[in-house]
Scaffold this motif. Structure first.
Motif, PDB file in Angstrom:
ATOM      1  N   LYS A 171       0.632  -0.827  -0.456  1.00 61.31           N
ATOM      2  CA  LYS A 171       0.286  -0.474  -0.098  1.00 61.31           C
ATOM      3  C   LYS A 171       1.082   1.152  -0.426  1.00 61.31           C
ATOM      4  CE  LYS A 171      -3.541   2.358   2.864  1.00 61.31           C
ATOM      5  NZ  LYS A 171      -4.496   2.510   3.394  1.00 61.31           N
ATOM      6  N   GLY A 172       0.196   2.145  -1.048  1.00 59.31           N
ATOM      7  CA  GLY A 172       0.771   3.244  -0.412  1.00 59.31           C
ATOM      8  C   GLY A 172       2.265   3.634  -2.720  1.00 59.31           C
ATOM      9  N   TYR A 173       2.897   4.468  -2.554  1.00 57.77           N
ATOM     10  CA  TYR A 173       3.489   4.487  -3.800  1.00 57.77           C
ATOM     11  C   TYR A 173       4.861   3.956  -3.666  1.00 57.77           C
ATOM     12  CZ  TYR A 173       1.058   8.844  -2.728  1.00 57.77           C
ATOM     13  OH  TYR A 173       0.043   9.977  -2.801  1.00 57.77           O
ATOM     14  N   VAL A 174       5.382   4.307  -4.725  1.00 59.71           N
ATOM     15  CA  VAL A 174       6.276   2.882  -5.132  1.00 59.71           C
ATOM     16  C   VAL A 174       7.787   2.553  -3.874  1.00 59.71           C
ATOM     17  CG1 VAL A 174       6.063   2.691  -7.371  1.00 59.71           C
ATOM     18  CG2 VAL A 174       7.708   4.896  -7.331  1.00 59.71           C
ATOM     19  N   ILE A 175       8.230   4.286  -4.397  1.00 63.01           N
ATOM     20  CA  ILE A 175       8.864   4.483  -3.138  1.00 63.01           C
ATOM     21  C   ILE A 175       8.265   3.879  -1.653  1.00 63.01           C
ATOM     22  CG2 ILE A 175       9.706   6.530  -4.282  1.00 63.01           C
ATOM     23  CD1 ILE A 175       8.002   8.530  -2.212  1.00 63.01           C
ATOM     24  N   HIS A 176       7.778   3.402  -1.261  1.00 62.94           N
ATOM     25  CA  HIS A 176       6.730   3.340  -0.728  1.00 62.94           C
ATOM     26  C   HIS A 176       7.941   0.953  -0.171  1.00 62.94           C
ATOM     27  CE1 HIS A 176       4.192   6.422   0.321  1.00 62.94           C
ATOM     28  NE2 HIS A 176       5.469   6.543   0.823  1.00 62.94           N
ATOM     29  N   HIS A 177       6.968   1.090  -1.679  1.00 61.92           N
ATOM     30  CA  HIS A 177       7.716  -0.557  -1.396  1.00 61.92           C
ATOM     31  C   HIS A 177       8.862  -1.671  -1.022  1.00 61.92           C
ATOM     32  CE1 HIS A 177       8.153  -4.649  -3.339  1.00 61.92           C
ATOM     33  NE2 HIS A 177       7.103  -4.816  -3.255  1.00 61.92           N
ATOM     34  N   PRO A 178       9.016  -2.241  -0.662  1.00 56.91           N
ATOM     35  CA  PRO A 178      10.574  -2.349   0.689  1.00 56.91           C
ATOM     36  C   PRO A 178      11.386  -2.551  -0.001  1.00 56.91           C
ATOM     37  CG  PRO A 178       8.463  -3.991   1.242  1.00 56.91           C
ATOM     38  CD  PRO A 178       8.575  -3.288  -0.097  1.00 56.91           C
ATOM     39  N   VAL A 179      11.309  -2.965  -1.556  1.00 54.98           N
ATOM     40  CA  VAL A 179      12.417  -3.167  -2.719  1.00 54.98           C
ATOM     41  C   VAL A 179      13.468  -1.569  -2.630  1.00 54.98           C
ATOM     42  CG1 VAL A 179      12.053  -2.407  -4.569  1.00 54.98           C
ATOM     43  CG2 VAL A 179      13.052  -4.116  -4.724  1.00 54.98           C
ATOM     44  N   MET A 180      12.230  -0.672  -2.313  1.00 57.11           N
ATOM     45  CA  MET A 180      13.012   0.797  -2.045  1.00 57.11           C
ATOM     46  C   MET A 180      13.600   1.149  -0.866  1.00 57.11           C
ATOM     47  SD  MET A 180      13.514   1.852  -5.681  1.00 57.11           S
ATOM     48  CE  MET A 180      13.158   4.020  -5.480  1.00 57.11           C
ATOM     49  N   ARG A 181      13.034   0.116  -0.478  1.00 68.38           N
ATOM     50  CA  ARG A 181      13.607   0.884   1.386  1.00 68.38           C
ATOM     51  C   ARG A 181      14.889   0.271   1.938  1.00 68.38           C
ATOM     52  NH1 ARG A 181      10.265   5.024   2.624  1.00 68.38           N
ATOM     53  NH2 ARG A 181      10.129   4.546   4.394  1.00 68.38           N
ATOM     54  N   THR A 182      14.812   0.040   1.960  1.00 70.16           N
ATOM     55  CA  THR A 182      16.384  -1.476   1.979  1.00 70.16           C
ATOM     56  C   THR A 182      17.991  -0.241   2.311  1.00 70.16           C
ATOM     57  OG1 THR A 182      18.003  -3.230   2.240  1.00 70.16           O
ATOM     58  CG2 THR A 182      16.615  -2.298  -0.535  1.00 70.16           C
ATOM     59  N   GLU A 183      18.223  -0.865   3.005  1.00 67.59           N
ATOM     60  CA  GLU A 183      18.949   0.279   3.279  1.00 67.59           C
ATOM     61  C   GLU A 183      20.741  -0.389   2.669  1.00 67.59           C
ATOM     62  OE1 GLU A 183      19.912   3.802   3.711  1.00 67.59           O
ATOM     63  OE2 GLU A 183      18.069   3.279   3.736  1.00 67.59           O
ATOM     64  N   THR A 184      20.453  -2.006   2.302  1.00 64.72           N
ATOM     65  CA  THR A 184      21.579  -2.412   1.846  1.00 64.72           C
ATOM     66  C   THR A 184      20.926  -3.099   0.128  1.00 64.72           C
ATOM     67  OG1 THR A 184      20.858  -4.761   2.228  1.00 64.72           O
ATOM     68  CG2 THR A 184      22.506  -2.982   3.480  1.00 64.72           C
ATOM     69  N   PRO A 185      20.585  -2.221  -0.755  1.00 68.17           N
ATOM     70  CA  PRO A 185      19.841  -2.719  -1.840  1.00 68.17           C
ATOM     71  C   PRO A 185      21.154  -3.547  -2.754  1.00 68.17           C
ATOM     72  CG  PRO A 185      20.490   0.274  -2.749  1.00 68.17           C
ATOM     73  CD  PRO A 185      21.195  -0.623  -0.922  1.00 68.17           C
ATOM     74  N   GLU A 186      20.145  -4.083  -3.806  1.00 66.05           N
ATOM     75  CA  GLU A 186      20.806  -5.288  -4.405  1.00 66.05           C
ATOM     76  C   GLU A 186      20.572  -4.325  -6.250  1.00 66.05           C
ATOM     77  OE1 GLU A 186      20.137  -9.263  -3.666  1.00 66.05           O
ATOM     78  OE2 GLU A 186      21.196  -9.436  -1.381  1.00 66.05           O
ATOM     79  N   ILE A 187      20.510  -3.566  -6.056  1.00 67.31           N
ATOM     80  CA  ILE A 187      20.371  -2.856  -6.787  1.00 67.31           C
ATOM     81  C   ILE A 187      21.858  -2.561  -7.897  1.00 67.31           C
ATOM     82  CG2 ILE A 187      18.636  -1.009  -8.649  1.00 67.31           C
ATOM     83  CD1 ILE A 187      16.995  -2.342  -6.298  1.00 67.31           C
ATOM     84  N   ASP A 188      21.856  -2.270  -9.316  1.00 66.47           N
ATOM     85  CA  ASP A 188      23.194  -1.293  -9.392  1.00 66.47           C
ATOM     86  C   ASP A 188      22.571  -0.566 -10.572  1.00 66.47           C
ATOM     87  OD1 ASP A 188      25.429  -2.931  -8.556  1.00 66.47           O
ATOM     88  OD2 ASP A 188      24.434  -4.384 -10.015  1.00 66.47           O
ATOM     89  N   HIS A 189      21.394  -0.704 -11.078  1.00 65.32           N
ATOM     90  CA  HIS A 189      21.116   0.251 -12.398  1.00 65.32           C
ATOM     91  C   HIS A 189      19.824   0.504 -12.129  1.00 65.32           C
ATOM     92  CE1 HIS A 189      22.490   2.338 -16.099  1.00 65.32           C
ATOM     93  NE2 HIS A 189      21.388   2.312 -15.956  1.00 65.32           N
ATOM     94  N   ILE A 190      19.252   1.642 -12.227  1.00 61.66           N
ATOM     95  CA  ILE A 190      17.477   2.181 -12.036  1.00 61.66           C
ATOM     96  C   ILE A 190      17.268   3.177 -13.373  1.00 61.66           C
ATOM     97  CG2 ILE A 190      15.946   2.912 -10.820  1.00 61.66           C
ATOM     98  CD1 ILE A 190      16.361   2.504  -8.579  1.00 61.66           C
ATOM     99  N   TYR A 191      16.309   1.985 -13.676  1.00 61.31           N
ATOM    100  CA  TYR A 191      15.514   3.290 -15.172  1.00 61.31           C
ATOM    101  C   TYR A 191      14.154   3.573 -14.529  1.00 61.31           C
ATOM    102  CZ  TYR A 191      18.652   0.829 -17.951  1.00 61.31           C
ATOM    103  OH  TYR A 191      19.992   0.001 -18.154  1.00 61.31           O
ATOM    104  N   THR A 192      13.759   4.726 -14.598  1.00 60.15           N
ATOM    105  CA  THR A 192      12.287   4.699 -13.673  1.00 60.15           C
ATOM    106  C   THR A 192      11.613   6.093 -15.173  1.00 60.15           C
ATOM    107  OG1 THR A 192      10.842   6.039 -12.489  1.00 60.15           O
ATOM    108  CG2 THR A 192      12.651   7.441 -12.806  1.00 60.15           C
ATOM    109  N   CYS A 193       9.512   6.030 -15.548  1.00 59.66           N
ATOM    110  CA  CYS A 193       9.706   6.691 -16.148  1.00 59.66           C
ATOM    111  C   CYS A 193       8.073   7.180 -15.298  1.00 59.66           C
ATOM    112  CB  CYS A 193       9.279   6.559 -17.294  1.00 59.66           C
ATOM    113  SG  CYS A 193       8.301   7.353 -18.450  1.00 59.66           S
ATOM    114  N   GLY A 194       7.690   8.311 -15.331  1.00 61.29           N
ATOM    115  CA  GLY A 194       6.301   8.528 -14.091  1.00 61.29           C
ATOM    116  C   GLY A 194       6.193   9.531 -14.236  1.00 61.29           C
TER     117      GLY A 194
END
Length: 256
Positions: A171-194
């Protein structure tokens, strides 16, 4: 890249909900190469007030079938007329316009879209998968009805969802999803549009965690060639035309 003006034939108009349709358009011959992140300018016929073409992101491409898909949100007279196109109708396009997303150096990628901003991410996800990269998607909408084309995204990679009313996913916006809340993200590259507000927060998260982030701006574009100057974005090097220098920019290059 060379630009073209062609009549495509509408072979399918798929209504997704009360405000979104996907138009499948077929080229009469062989389509030229197109890249994810690019867009088209659509001529809107039969509208007394639709003098200017409408910029629409390329949603998907099938080079073997010579077809292109456009995700259209009906928000004004021009896009409503586009949503009424029927099988067999002509659709005149100027294409392919703008620059494109880059291929990442590393394989842990996340594509974040909100609302109609999901449009260029499907083509990009297909491009990534064709290059041996399994994408993750994070898609946000107001409610379950607004989460569109999910099956197409799920065919390419893992899909995370958020809805403002909590009907699906977090519930909420994309920024509230756990994948965007972790302090140790397993992400190297983000593409975004909206929505710009969403992309600014995503870009801030990426910057704080040392993640490369590319944003696709949805500025108003009347011409698509950099002549009208109505789509200017403020960058570290001054004003740049979104339609020619973008629509894709490195998030750290924009003066947000």
């Amino acid at each position: 890249m060379k630009k073209y003006i062609d009549d495509f034939k509408v072979i399918k108009n798929e209504r997704l909900n009360f405000e979104y349709v996907i138009l499948t358009l077929k080229h009469p011959d062989k389509m030229p190469d197109m890249l994810p992140g690019q867009f088209v300018e659509v001529r809107v016929d039969n509208g007394p007030n639709t003098f200017l073409r409408r910029p629409i992101s390329i949603h998907d491409v099938d080079m073997e079938a010579n077809t292109m898909k456009l995700l259209v949100q009906e928000i004004g007279e021009g896009t409503r007329l586009m949503g009424q196109l029927k099988e067999g109708d002509n659709c005149n396009l100027v294409y392919p316009l703008g620059n494109s997303f880059s291929l990442p150096e590393k394989k842990r990628v996340l594509l974040v879209g909100g609302g109609c901003g999901i449009a260029p991410l499907l083509f990009m996800g297909r491009h990534l998968k064709a290059n041996g990269i399994e994408p993750q998607f994070l898609l946000g909408a107001r409610s379950e009805e607004g989460l569109i084309a999910l099956e197409a995204f799920q065919s390419l990679g893992t899909v995370h969802c958020t809805t403002e009313d909590g009907s699906v996913g977090t519930k909420g916006y994309v920024i509230h999803h756990p994948v965007m809340r972790t302090e140790t993200p397993e992400i190297d590259h983000i593409y975004t549009c909206g929505p710009e507000a969403m992309m600014k927060v995503v870009a801030k998260y990426a910057k704080n965690h040392g993640i490369k982030c590319e944003v696709s701006l949805e500025n108003h574009m009347a011409c698509g060639f950099g002549a009208c100057l109505c789509c200017v974005a403020d960058t570290l090097d001054g004003h740049k035309c979104t339609c020619t220098d973008g629509p894709v920019f490195d998030s750290t290059y924009l003066k947000w």
